[in-house]
Enzyme design. Structure first.
Site, PDB file in Angstrom:
ATOM      1  CB  SER A   1      -1.135  -0.011   1.463  1.00  0.00           C
ATOM      2  OG  SER A   1       0.548  -0.091   2.010  1.00  0.00           O
ATOM      3  CB  CYS A   2      -0.103   5.213  -0.791  1.00  0.00           C
ATOM      4  SG  CYS A   2      -0.507   4.390  -2.038  1.00  0.00           S
ATOM      5  CG  LEU A   3       1.414   2.835   6.487  1.00  0.00           C
ATOM      6  CD1 LEU A   3       0.849   1.855   7.065  1.00  0.00           C
ATOM      7  CD2 LEU A   3       3.040   2.314   6.951  1.00  0.00           C
TER       8      LEU A   3
ATOM      9  CG  ASP B   1       0.193   8.310   2.983  1.00  0.00           C
ATOM     10  OD1 ASP B   1       0.473   7.486   1.692  1.00  0.00           O
ATOM     11  OD2 ASP B   1      -0.835   7.029   3.288  1.00  0.00           O
TER      12      ASP B   1
END
Length: 411
Positions: A260-262, A265
């Site tokens: 994911s983009c975690l 981020d």
């Protein structure tokens, strides 16, 4: 007539939102620039985690959902939510995808319309970056002529307990009128909204949640390395720690940065304060370092495990269950392994999960499992038959704690 909602981006954040909105009575256009994905969605194939075929079929059957690659289909919208993912380039956020998305819908912003940015970025992105693009393209003023806000995406694909409808949603707006409009939109979609005073607060909230998960993962990963050296089963320790009623104790190790983009981020935090703050975000930067080095550690462990079985990495047949983090597959290919991968998201055209050169995509059936010198449980999706994996494989290296048995070595 039902209100029209445009959801820009039909990935893991956008598609669940779009199908939930169709269920809630909105006329929904799922706008995505990937024409192959659009064709699959309109054919009833979800192609992302978090939405099943039945949910997508129900959205189509209602007559209130359609996917499109044509920006003109955004015309006349009442609400627009931008969910496109933002990555980093050279250590800084690459806001190009967000700028492109905002530019595509800007000509269709009309007085009284509402635009919400769900894309996670550094505090100030909604007002300082997306807002001016929308204003230039529409000729209108954010917070005065049209409503603008930020609401962090809290989608967790594959979580059967927490879905969009029952997950509290943080909402914000540029001024009181925008906040009311954004709250109204999500009040139709979720059980509880949590208003905050500004988009900057909402953006920092998203980074705080991502940072907490990232730090948990880094701690678990570092403990896994030490546990391996000490001959202790880190998974048994983690399962025992999860029984604590005090605070967050459910962190699990893994092979590296999630798909994911975690992690991206979280990287915005040190980037955003660089040059503005007295000190850097040292804790997050340390977590980034730990998690970024996990793929190399996993490859080292696979090599050592094969060596104990009188096999070299070069020439060994390796079957990866999951392709993220993709650095594992790339490293094994460079070392001369014959790498196969089974991942429902893997397709060279999909954009979200490109298959590295030298990797063959296969189905994880019993014959394929039996042919592998090592089966590596790598990806997070729970779409594999782990009982079959344990039974049919000669040797399993498990980075996710899914398998047990005499032929299994866990991270």
């Amino acid at each position: 007539m039902a209100e029209k909602l445009v959801v820009v981006g039909q990935g893991p954040a956008g598609l669940p939102l779009a199908t939930r909105a169709a269920e809630a009575g909105f006329r929904v256009v799922g706008l995505d620039d990937d024409e192959w994905r659009v064709k699959r969605l309109n054919a009833g194939e979800p192609c992302v985690e978090g939405v099943g075929a039945a949910e997508l079929a129900a959205a189509h059957a209602s007559g209130r959902y359609i996917a499109s690659a044509d920006p003109a289909d955004a015309s006349g919208f009442d609400f627009c939510v931008i969910t496109v993912a933002v990555r980093t380039r050279d250590g800084a956020p690459d806001l190009g995808p967000l700028g492109t998305a905002a530019g595509r819908v800007a000509p269709f912003v009309r007085p009284g319309a509402t635009v919400v940015v769900e894309t996670a970025a550094y505090p100030g992105t909604t007002e300082e970056f997306a807002g001016p693009i929308l204003e230039r393209g529409s000729g209108l003023r954010a917070g005065e002529d049209f409503h603008l806000g930020h609401s962090p995406s809290r989608a967790e694909p594959g979580n059967p307990r927490w879905r969009i409808g029952n997950t509290p949603k943080v909402v914000s707006g540029v001024g009181p009128a925008s906040l009311r409009a954004v709250t109204y939109l999500y009040g139709r979609l979720v059980r509880e909204t949590v208003p905050v005073s500004s988009p900057r607060v909402a953006e920092l909230c998203a980074l705080l949640e991502a940072a907490r998960a990232h730090l948990d993962a880094a701690l678990a990963n570092e403990l896994a390395i030490f546990a391996g050296q000490l001959g202790v089963d880190v998974w048994e320790a983690a399962e025992a720690a999860a029984t604590s009623p005090y605070g967050r104790s459910g962190a699990r190790p893994g092979p590296g940065l999630p798909g994911s983009c975690l992690p991206v981020d979280v990287a915005y935090v040190p980037w955003a304060v660089r040059g503005r703050a007295v000190r850097g975000f040292r804790l997050v930067e340390a977590a980034n370092d730990v998690n970024a080095h996990m793929p190399a550690y996993v490859v080292d462990r696979i090599g050592l495990a094969l060596n104990r079985r009188c096999r070299a990495v070069r020439g060994s047949r390796v079957l990866l269950l999951g392709l993220t983090p993709v650095e594992v597959a790339k490293s094994l290919c460079r070392l001369g392994a014959r790498v196969r991968a089974a991942d429902p998201r893997a397709d060279s055209r999909a954009g979200d999960l490109l298959v590295p050169a030298g990797v063959e995509v296969v189905e994880p059936d019993a014959a394929e499992l039996a042919r592998a010198d090592v089966v590596v449980v790598l990806g997070a999706p729970d779409c594999y038959d782990y009982d079959l994996v344990q039974r049919a494989s000669r040797f399993v290296f498990d980075t996710r704690g899914r398998c047990r048995g005499p032929n299994v070595e866990r991270l």
